[in-house]
Design an enzyme around this catalytic site. Structure first.
Site, short mmCIF file in Angstrom:
data_model
loop_
_atom_site.label_atom_id
_atom_site.label_comp_id
_atom_site.label_asym_id
_atom_site.label_seq_id
_atom_site.Cartn_x
_atom_site.Cartn_y
_atom_site.Cartn_z
N ASP A 102 5.28 -6.32 12.50
CA ASP A 102 4.42 -6.61 11.35
C ASP A 102 4.55 -8.10 11.03
O ASP A 102 5.34 -8.50 10.16
CB ASP A 102 4.82 -5.76 10.14
CG ASP A 102 3.83 -5.91 8.98
OD1 ASP A 102 2.87 -6.69 9.13
OD2 ASP A 102 4.03 -5.25 7.94
N SER A 130 0.81 -1.22 0.00
CA SER A 130 0.00 0.00 0.00
C SER A 130 0.84 1.26 0.00
O SER A 130 0.39 2.30 -0.49
CB SER A 130 -0.92 0.00 1.21
OG SER A 130 -0.18 -0.28 2.38
N ALA A 132 4.47 1.17 -0.85
CA ALA A 132 5.71 1.08 -1.62
C ALA A 132 5.68 -0.12 -2.55
O ALA A 132 4.78 -0.95 -2.50
CB ALA A 132 6.91 0.98 -0.68
N GLN A 133 6.72 -0.19 -3.39
CA GLN A 133 6.90 -1.30 -4.31
C GLN A 133 8.35 -1.78 -4.21
O GLN A 133 9.27 -0.98 -4.04
CB GLN A 133 6.58 -0.85 -5.73
CG GLN A 133 6.55 -1.98 -6.76
CD GLN A 133 5.72 -1.59 -7.97
OE1 GLN A 133 4.50 -1.45 -7.88
NE2 GLN A 133 6.37 -1.42 -9.11
N LYS A 178 13.38 -0.97 -2.47
CA LYS A 178 12.03 -0.55 -2.08
C LYS A 178 11.86 0.93 -2.39
O LYS A 178 12.72 1.74 -2.03
CB LYS A 178 11.80 -0.81 -0.59
CG LYS A 178 11.78 -2.28 -0.21
CD LYS A 178 11.68 -2.48 1.30
CE LYS A 178 10.43 -1.88 1.88
NZ LYS A 178 10.30 -2.17 3.34
#
Length: 439
Positions: free
Chosen positions: A283, A133, A135-136, A151
């Protein structure tokens, strides 16, 4: 992000907050007219599910920061007394976002790094490893042959997240839509907000990575990636591409010895993070844990890291230790001191102890296999949690949000691995260390 786009986002989020508030008022009127408590409970649950469906619809369309904020809301939902279908609806926000075109990613890289992509990387894979949501991530190779992951934060996400957070707070607090007090939801919101803002700064994530490297080093059980300082900015993070595999693939090929090693590594990782280092990788998405053939765990994504207070963790450890020993009075005293209970209702005391006793019962047995000998512990806890939330004097301290989120995620992974251990002794070792550190 263009001004018109920001206004459109605010309009959608503002409209969502308005609808939730309006429906809450209507739900209150209908509840007042209901003739039985069962009917009132059914109306509450219907309202909660309708609200969750609206949140998922709006935030899922906005993607980007709004979707990440919605994922934060789904985290909060795990710690509130909500029906299963409401939690499952909000969990849909955990899905991946749409990929960003490679030319946009390359443009961001060249702007941030000050050089053409071919000059910085020997090879850069335009097909993303994954799109989240915020970053890529892309695979790449440095000129010296080092394999890395790159990233890149999405353009415009910084501006969007500020307005989205404000709207999220309105959604959470509108008519206390999720059945909790304003003060408690404020605490949960602030905890989510702090972690989310940290995820927008890759220099902060690089610092988190370095903190984990210093805390865990090159131990046999866990591998921490190293970042490349010269190629890290607030919007770009370059770090080692670790060799592990996803859990499902690992389970398909692992020997019993490797599964046992992986499970013990996960268990010691959580206990060490929480009770010894007080540095929590918060996370626990399964994709953030890779497994090597020998059972070593590769830890990924350090954007959401929670630093725990030494004195609060000492008190938390006392509560766990007394529950492990079956000492009700001492456990309840520690629960009060850690800020989870502010009252004197005997019913509240009973349900707090029932929760602690239920959670710790399997770990008193010494040697047992997680996922086999602990039965269906998660299902056993659910009715107790529902009773907890019926007492306003029992609250969830903000520290608990990410601590228990991490514990629940890693416990779920450990159940898949079916790891055996003498958990009573293992727990006592870490609890004693946390208590000693707080004295």
């Amino acid at each position: 992000m263009a001004k018109e786009s920001r206004l459109r986002r605010l309009a959608r989020m503002g409209g969502l907050a308005t609808r939730v508030t309006t429906e809450w008022v209507g739900q209150g009127v209908r509840s007042a007219l209901a003739s039985t408590e069962t009917q009132r409970q059914q109306l509450r649950e219907r309202f909660q599910l309708d609200s969750a469906e609206q949140v998922v619809e709006v935030l899922g369309q906005l993607r980007g920061a709004a979707m990440k904020v919605g994922q934060g809301l789904s985290i909060a939902a795990q710690h509130l007394d909500l029906p299963d279908d409401v939690r499952q609806t909000l969990a849909k926000l955990q899905s991946e976002a749409r990929p960003v075109p490679a030319d946009q990613i390359r443009a961001t890289l060249e702007r941030e790094l000050g050089a053409p992509v071919p000059e910085v990387f020997r090879r850069f894979d335009d097909t993303p490893l994954g799109t989240a949501s915020l970053a890529q991530a892309h695979a790449a190779v440095l000129p010296d042959g080092r394999k890395v992951v790159v990233k890149v934060l999405h353009d415009g996400v910084d501006d969007a997240v500020q307005s989205d957070l404000l709207a999220l707070r309105t959604v959470m607090l509108s008519g206390r839509a999720f059945g909790r007090s304003k003060e408690e939801l404020d605490g949960v919101y602030e905890e989510i907000r702090a972690r989310l803002l940290e995820e927008l700064d890759y220099l902060q994530e690089a610092a988190n990575i370095q903190a984990f490297v210093e805390a865990f080093g090159d131990g046999d059980g866990v591998r921490i990636p190293r970042h490349v300082p010269a190629l890290c900015t607030e919007r770009v993070l370059v770090l080692d591409h670790l060799p592990g595999m996803p859990l499902e693939r690992f389970l398909a090929i692992a020997t019993p010895e490797a599964r046992q090693a992986a499970g013990m590594n996960l268990a010691h990782l959580f206990l060490d993070m929480a009770f010894d280092k007080r540095l929590l990788h918060a996370d626990p998405h399964p994709g953030n844990y890779l497994f090597e053939a020998d059972g070593r765990v590769d830890l990924l994504d350090f954007g959401c890291v929670k630093r725990l207070d030494v004195f609060w963790m000492a008190t938390y450890a006392e509560a766990v230790l007394h529950a492990l020993d079956g000492d009700r009075d001492a456990c309840l005293d520690a629960v009060r001191r850690m800020g989870a209970w502010d009252g004197d209702d005997p019913g509240a005391a009973d349900v707090i102890w029932q929760f602690c006793d239920t959670v710790l019962a399997p770990w008193r047995r010494g040697d047992h296999v997680i996922g086999v000998d602990d039965g269906d512990l998660l299902e056993e806890i659910k009715p107790v949690v529902r009773r907890i939330w019926s007492y306003p004097e029992i609250v969830a301290p903000p520290e608990v949000v990410f601590l228990h989120r991490t514990l629940g995620g890693l416990y779920t992974l450990a159940r898949r691995l079916q790891v055996r251990g003498r958990w009573d002794a293992i727990l006592r070792h870490y609890l004693d260390r946390a208590i000693a550190a707080g004295r």
